[in-house]
Design a protein around this motif. Structure first.
Motif, short mmCIF file in Angstrom:
data_model
loop_
_atom_site.label_atom_id
_atom_site.label_comp_id
_atom_site.label_asym_id
_atom_site.label_seq_id
_atom_site.Cartn_x
_atom_site.Cartn_y
_atom_site.Cartn_z
N GLU A 228 0.82 -1.26 0.01
CA GLU A 228 0.03 -0.16 0.10
C GLU A 228 0.93 1.43 -0.02
O GLU A 228 1.77 1.54 0.81
CB GLU A 228 -0.75 -0.06 1.31
N GLN A 229 0.66 2.07 -0.76
CA GLN A 229 1.46 3.21 -1.13
C GLN A 229 0.97 4.33 -0.13
O GLN A 229 2.03 4.97 0.54
CB GLN A 229 1.33 3.90 -2.69
N GLY A 230 0.11 4.73 0.03
CA GLY A 230 -0.60 5.65 1.14
C GLY A 230 -0.45 7.05 0.64
O GLY A 230 -0.17 7.16 -0.36
N GLY A 231 -0.95 8.02 1.59
CA GLY A 231 -0.80 9.24 0.89
C GLY A 231 0.37 10.22 1.22
O GLY A 231 0.36 11.26 0.96
N GLU A 232 1.52 9.52 1.95
CA GLU A 232 2.70 10.29 2.13
C GLU A 232 3.49 10.31 1.05
O GLU A 232 3.67 9.52 0.12
CB GLU A 232 3.35 9.84 3.55
N LEU A 237 13.17 3.35 3.17
CA LEU A 237 14.48 3.40 3.13
C LEU A 237 15.11 2.02 3.74
O LEU A 237 15.99 1.77 3.17
CB LEU A 237 15.13 4.26 4.44
N SER A 238 14.67 1.25 4.55
CA SER A 238 15.00 -0.05 5.00
C SER A 238 13.97 -0.91 5.43
O SER A 238 12.92 -0.59 5.90
CB SER A 238 15.96 0.15 6.16
N PHE A 239 14.14 -2.08 5.56
CA PHE A 239 13.33 -3.18 5.85
C PHE A 239 13.92 -4.39 6.57
O PHE A 239 14.99 -4.58 6.83
CB PHE A 239 12.81 -3.82 4.58
N ALA A 240 13.04 -4.86 7.38
CA ALA A 240 13.40 -6.09 8.19
C ALA A 240 12.23 -6.94 8.50
O ALA A 240 11.14 -6.48 8.20
CB ALA A 240 13.74 -5.64 9.63
N CYS A 252 8.77 -1.85 7.80
CA CYS A 252 9.12 -0.75 6.80
C CYS A 252 9.58 0.45 7.51
O CYS A 252 8.55 1.05 8.12
CB CYS A 252 8.24 -0.60 5.77
N LEU A 253 10.75 1.23 7.39
CA LEU A 253 10.93 2.42 7.86
C LEU A 253 11.12 3.39 6.88
O LEU A 253 11.96 3.26 5.75
CB LEU A 253 12.41 2.26 8.67
N TYR A 254 10.38 4.46 6.92
CA TYR A 254 10.29 5.49 5.77
C TYR A 254 11.13 6.68 6.14
O TYR A 254 11.55 6.95 7.24
CB TYR A 254 8.93 5.94 5.48
N SER A 255 11.48 7.36 5.26
CA SER A 255 12.15 8.65 5.49
C SER A 255 11.55 9.70 6.40
O SER A 255 12.13 10.64 6.93
CB SER A 255 12.49 9.42 4.02
N ILE A 291 14.58 14.75 8.38
CA ILE A 291 14.59 13.78 7.47
C ILE A 291 15.52 12.75 7.50
O ILE A 291 16.79 12.91 7.88
CB ILE A 291 14.75 14.32 5.80
N LEU A 292 14.99 11.22 7.63
CA LEU A 292 15.93 10.20 7.82
C LEU A 292 16.77 9.70 6.73
O LEU A 292 16.21 9.90 5.56
CB LEU A 292 15.35 8.86 8.31
N LYS A 293 17.86 9.65 6.78
CA LYS A 293 18.64 9.16 5.71
C LYS A 293 19.76 7.79 6.12
O LYS A 293 19.96 7.91 7.27
CB LYS A 293 19.98 10.20 5.23
#
Length: 756
Positions: A228-232, A237-240, A252-255, A291-293
């Protein structure tokens, strides 16, 4: 020049003799203090390769028992032993070739596997030294990742989405590989084992959309989902992920700093429609507009995760952070800054976290307790803030009709107390209750009372039948005493500190300032106890103790209360019974008489040793026992050598003379060690001689008083090398005897002549 040559030969032959006997120097072992979900000790495993001085994160890190296989983003794969903090092997591909897939270890065969230049697969073993001579196979498609699972052949994931078993792939390396994820780019993958089957999950991206593929074996099932893409507007960035009850939980971790949870079912669905997996918000990281990087997630257990990454603030200030989160109650458990920056890579194996920090790969030990609501909201406080984390209840002594609620400030009943005694305890007077101290009360006494009162109360506390969470309680009390010593120069409760150390429940890491305070106060007795009992003392502190021991006078040491167990049968014999030593028969092939250069092939004979002035121990029994404590301390040679250079020339000569004396004593004894409770081995002595020669090579060569000492060391080592040479000849002869065919029947009595 003669002294220089002797020093070189002595140093080289000392190393040779040390390795000839098959023993290695002791290695530092660390003990982690008991803490709630938090970071514990940390150390640097290695320096990372970089381009132009900038740190460059490794391509991958794989575990193999106590070893890790590190693959850099170039040509090199290195195998490290984590507990020893040293490399065991290093392999490189040819110049012009580039490793494109992290190396893994095949748990079934013990082989290592990597892929360079996308298609060339290489397999080798630990004893292989040159990758040019190992097995190679060129595949027909580009490889994305190799996944190694226990009790299963490794799985090869191709960039097109196909998954092949390594055995099946090596049977026909040029077989055609199907393209499953056309025009999609793989961003992440992982593999899980469930019984006799495996499940491999990978995530692809195309035009801003993320797709999840799951492939299972036996029977072969391939599932595809859309995330699901969502509205954001942020990007993942990374997965586990982890597998539980036939459901893969994907994190799922997003920026934007949002961590989502996605449930991926493993049941097969006949629906032809594209399935869209919903994501639910798990944690919103407090990034306050940043912003996460460069982030990554490591799953610690079913309730805790570790997140590492960089925060890019609006003012352009980029900071590296590392944190542990409780995903059951969505709370932050521990956090620390990474001031040297990070590439955002993190791996978790056992109780260790591997994090890139600046130009180094750092190993951080952590500990997580079972997740509870009290811990999540902070009602269970850390021991460092003067409260006990948990209060144990002995359920064996509680009956169904007599349940007692134990409070933190109440003493714990001794095992075996009857219900009658438990009920009567409720009626104990206030005076009796005050006599039984809790940790909280004792910490308050330490803060406000005099030294005499503290000693009396501590003795009462330690004599209690049971102390809840004993190790943590003692560590908290010790920290409080040391902190007061640092703040009040006139306060130094030697007896209290000795009592706490003698409980044998402490380590250096529980109170690092203790030995620093003892060194400042020149408390030799306490330093001796700490060196004997603490397993994790840093090398810099060990060398500081060595300098203190060598610099203090023997007359002052005679007034101190020191344990002389480590010199029993060694130094005392020299001072009190010289005639016994003079008549002792030489054993173990050792002779203190000078060896002539042309007598190397002469037969070794037993001779009586005649003691001269140089054979007497150069230090008294008190200093000898302190130096023996240093010799028995665990260390890593890499970290010890720089600090040994801080010794003065006089201290080095004195220490070398004592080591030479111990070497003579060990060489005389056929048991190869010295008697006493804390015995020394000849290998420990030789290793320290080598360390001193390496650290002060130039100084020792230039000192005139060292020439005779070096000459004697040289002759002693030559005698031992000759002895080992003779042993090797005997071993060869015995092997030849063993290979001879044994007669079937020699009768009751026979004489045979065996020719070798």
């Amino acid at each position: 020049m003669r002294g220089l040559e002797n020093c070189r030969v002595a140093r080289a032959q000392c190393h040779l003799l040390s390795h000839a006997s098959g023993l290695q120097p002791p290695v530092r072992r660390s003990r982690v203090a008991s803490k709630m979900a938090a970071f514990c000790e940390e150390f640097t495993l290695c320096t990372l390769a970089g381009a132009g001085g900038a740190p460059q994160g490794p391509l991958g890190l794989e575990q193999d028992a106590d070893r890790v296989l590190l693959t850099d983003r170039g040509r090199t794969v290195t195998l490290y032993k984590v507990s020893d903090q040293k490399p065991l092997g290093c392999w490189s591909v040819k110049q012009g070739q580039t490793i494109t897939c992290p190396a893994v270890c095949n748990s079934e065969t013990g082989e290592f596997i990597l892929v360079h230049d996308d298609k060339v697969l290489q397999i080798w073993k630990e004893d292989d030294t040159n990758l040019d001579k190992v097995f190679k196979a060129t595949l027909s498609a580009d490889v994305y990742r190799i996944h190694s699972l226990p009790y299963t052949e490794p799985l090869v994931l191709f960039k097109g989405g196909a998954v092949k078993n390594l055995d099946a792939l090596l049977a026909a390396p040029q077989q055609e590989i199907e393209n499953i994820a056309s025009d999609e780019v793989i961003r992440w993958s992982d593999a899980f084992r469930k019984g006799e089957q495996y499940a491999l999950i990978f995530i692809t991206e195309q035009d801003g959309n993320c797709f999840i593929y799951v492939q299972q074996s036996n029977p072969y099932i391939l599932q595809k989902f859309k995330l699901e893409q969502g509205g954001e507007s942020s990007t993942p960035l990374s997965f586990a992920a982890y597998l539980k009850d036939k459901v893969v939980t994907l994190l799922c971790l997003y920026s934007s700093g949002c961590l989502y949870k996605v449930l991926v079912p493993l049941q097969w669905s006949d629906s032809e429609e594209e399935q869209i997996l919903q994501k639910s918000l798990l944690i919103r990281l407090l990034v306050s507009g940043s912003i996460l990087k460069r982030t990554s997630i490591a799953i610690l257990d079913k309730d805790h995760i570790a997140i590492t990454g960089c925060l890019d603030s609006p003012d352009g200030n980029i900071k590296g952070h590392f944190s542990i989160w409780n995903i059951k109650f969505q709370t932050l458990q521990a956090s620390k800054e990474l001031p040297w920056g990070t590439t955002g890579q993190c791996w978790c194996y056992g109780d260790k976290l591997f994090v890139t920090h600046g130009k180094e790969l750092t190993v951080i030990l952590y500990k997580c307790q079972t997740s509870s609501l009290a811990a999540a909201v902070g009602k269970i406080k850390d021991i460092q803030i003067s409260e006990i984390k948990t209060v144990p209840v002995n359920w064996n002594i509680l009956q169904e009709d007599d349940l007692i609620c134990m409070q933190p400030d109440q003493p714990v009943p001794a095992k075996g107390e009857s219900n009658r005694l438990l009920r009567s305890r409720k009626n104990i007077g206030a005076k009796t209750q005050l006599e039984i101290l809790t940790v909280k009360q004792l910490l308050s006494i330490i803060k406000d009372s005099s030294q005499n009162i503290i000693e009396e109360k501590l003795k009462t506390f330690l004599s209690s039948t049971q102390i809840p969470d004993f190790q943590a309680s003692v560590g908290c009390i010790l920290s409080a005493l040391v902190n007061k010593c640092k703040s009040e120069s006139s306060f130094y409760p030697h007896n209290c500190l000795v009592q706490l150390i003698q409980t044998q429940g402490l380590s250096y890491s529980m109170c690092p300032d203790l030995m620093a305070v003892a060194l400042e106060k020149t408390d030799i007795h306490l330093l001796q106890l700490a060196l004997q009992q603490f397993p994790d003392i840093p090398e810099v502190v060990t060398c500081a103790c060595l300098r203190a021991f060598l610099s203090i006078g023997d007359d002052r040491l005679e007034e101190m209360n020191l344990h002389l167990d480590s010199v029993a049968g060694c130094v005392d014999i020299v001072h009190n019974n010289k005639t016994e030593q003079q008549s002792k028969v030489i054993q173990n092939g050792f002779s203190s008489e000078p060896l002539e250069e042309e007598s190397c092939d002469t037969q070794l004979t037993q001779k009586s040793q005649v003691m001269d002035a140089n054979d007497i121990c150069p230090v008294g029994p008190q200093k000898a026992t302190l130096l023996n404590t240093i010799l028995r301390s665990a260390y890593s040679e890499t970290f010890l050598l720089p600090h040994l250079k801080d010794l003065s020339a006089e201290q080095v000569i004195l220490f070398l003379r004592y080591l030479q004396y111990l070497y003579v004593k060990c060489s005389e004894d056929a048991t190869m060690d010295l008697p006493g409770m804390f015995c020394l081995t000849i290998n420990q002595i030789i290793d320290w001689i080598c360390l001193l020669l390496d650290a002060h090579f130039t100084v020792i060569v230039m000192l005139p008083e060292a020439r005779k000492l070096l000459s004697k060391l040289h002759k002693f080592v030559r005698a031992q090398v000759r002895f080992y040479s003779e042993l090797n000849k005997i071993e060869g002869s015995l092997n030849q005897l063993q290979m001879l065919q044994q007669p079937k029947d020699v009768g009751l009595y026979s004489i045979e002549i065996l020719k070798l």
